[in-house]
Design an enzyme around this catalytic site. Structure first.
Site, PDB file in Angstrom:
ATOM      1  N   SER A   1       0.883  -1.179   0.000  1.00 30.07           N
ATOM      2  CA  SER A   1       0.000   0.000   0.000  1.00 30.07           C
ATOM      3  C   SER A   1       0.905   1.208   0.000  1.00 30.07           C
ATOM      4  O   SER A   1       2.089   1.104   0.361  1.00 30.07           O
ATOM      5  CB  SER A   1      -0.839   0.014   1.294  1.00 30.07           C
ATOM      6  OG  SER A   1      -1.437   1.295   1.506  1.00 30.07           O
TER       7      SER A   1
ATOM      8  N   TYR B   1      -2.067   0.184  10.858  1.00 30.97           N
ATOM      9  CA  TYR B   1      -2.056  -0.193   9.430  1.00 30.97           C
ATOM     10  C   TYR B   1      -0.711   0.174   8.798  1.00 30.97           C
ATOM     11  O   TYR B   1      -0.132  -0.607   8.048  1.00 30.97           O
ATOM     12  CB  TYR B   1      -3.199   0.515   8.702  1.00 30.97           C
ATOM     13  CG  TYR B   1      -3.381   0.099   7.256  1.00 30.97           C
ATOM     14  CD1 TYR B   1      -3.948  -1.137   6.920  1.00 30.97           C
ATOM     15  CD2 TYR B   1      -3.002   0.950   6.209  1.00 30.97           C
ATOM     16  CE1 TYR B   1      -4.134  -1.510   5.591  1.00 30.97           C
ATOM     17  CE2 TYR B   1      -3.189   0.584   4.875  1.00 30.97           C
ATOM     18  CZ  TYR B   1      -3.752  -0.646   4.572  1.00 30.97           C
ATOM     19  OH  TYR B   1      -3.940  -1.013   3.255  1.00 30.97           O
TER      20      TYR B   1
END
Ligand code: NAD
Length: 270
Positions: free
Chosen positions: A142, A155
């Protein structure tokens, strides 16, 4: 693309990016297996793609489920060429200050179990078959693997951890297995939260104005859909096209690394 007859196993293939990868690899002529925790999404995959794919319902955080997925893929298709560790969950940008201290650990454990441990367990389960096929592993990372603010600290930690996993496994598994990553930017999917803090049924797609926000923040002024992120996976999976590539992470985030200080993008007047 050199993927005819190649066998690909994708985790989290029931929705979002994983589902787009299923479709893309099928259209490239590959044979596709999916490990997916949602029984409902697994059923939808079966009814949409029928005998073309092998769907295993299971949880990436459980080693036995990963092992069963590899076994079933190989029993059905005879080999395994590419393992794509893609299943993931999100912390909905929750900052450190907004966690109760005594709940932070449970949130960390739950999220890293899926995003990081799940990938390691899957890689371990797939390893012998990938050595046999001289195959490869691709991790979905990501923009949060590189920059702050694409999630909260949990995250972001998970995706930075995967950057390390790609480097370490690329080293450990050379020369037989290539290990790479793709680091997409945002996209409207069902990416969901945690049981431990009640955000499990929340989904990224519910965030109002997500696509407009993506167009505003990306130098390329784009709000890609899951299918727009699939090309780099096809490239990395192909031994013919990516033979010399290992330990690489392709950042497909609309140019977040070249955002300007004064202007997001410099070419508005062109
Ligand atoms: P999604 O929720 O639409 O798809 C993820 C799939 O994984 C779902 O079908 C879910 O049921 C499944 N899954 C979740 N936990 C699982 C588990 N323990 N075992 C097996 N399957 C499980 O979300 P998505 O956005 O397509 O996410 C795919 C990957 O893309 C994730 O790694 C995510 O971090 C990454 N990513 C997403 C975005 C984004 O903006 N959506 C951006 C960058 C990276």
């Amino acid at each position: 693309s050199g993927l005819k007859e190649a066998v690909v196993l994708v985790t989290g293939g029931g929705s979002g990016l994983g589902r787009a990868l299923v479709q893309r690899f099928l259209s490239e002529g590959a044979r596709v297996a999916v490990l997916e925790s949602s029984a409902a999404r697994a059923e939808t995959l079966r009814s949409d793609f029928g005998r073309a794919i092998e769907v295993i319902v299971g949880d990436v955080t459980v080693y036995a489920d990963n092992a069963r997925a590899v076994e079933q893929a190989v029993a059905r298709f005879g080999r395994l060429d590419t393992f794509i560790a893609n299943a993931g969950i999100f912390d909905f940008f929750q900052p450190l200050s907004q966690y109760d201290g005594d709940r932070l650990g449970a949130a960390f454990d739950e999220l890293l179990a899926v995003n990081v441990k799940g990938g390691l367990l899957g890689a371990r389960a797939a390893l012998a078959e990938l050595v046999k096929s001289r195959g490869s592993i691709i991790f979905t990372i990501s923009n949060a693997g590189f920059y702050p603010g694409g999630g909260g600290p949990i995250y972001t930690a998970s995706k930075h951890a995967l950057v390390g996993v790609v480097k370490q496994l690329a080293h450990e598994l050379a020369p037989k297995v290539r290990v790479n990553g793709v680091a997409p930017g945002g996209m409207k999917t069902n990416l969901s939260g945690l049981q431990s803090n009640g955000t499990h049924s929340q989904s990224l797609a519910d965030i109002d104005g997500l696509d407009q926000m993506l167009r505003d923040i990306t130098p390329l002024q784009i709000a890609p859909k899951p299918e727009d992120y699939c090309g780099p996976y096809v490239l990395l999976a192909s031994a013919a096209d990516a033979g010399p590539i290992t330990g690489a992470i392709i950042q497909t985030d609309g140019g977040l690394g070249v955002r300007g200080i004064v202007n997001v993008r410099g070419g508005e007047a062109l």
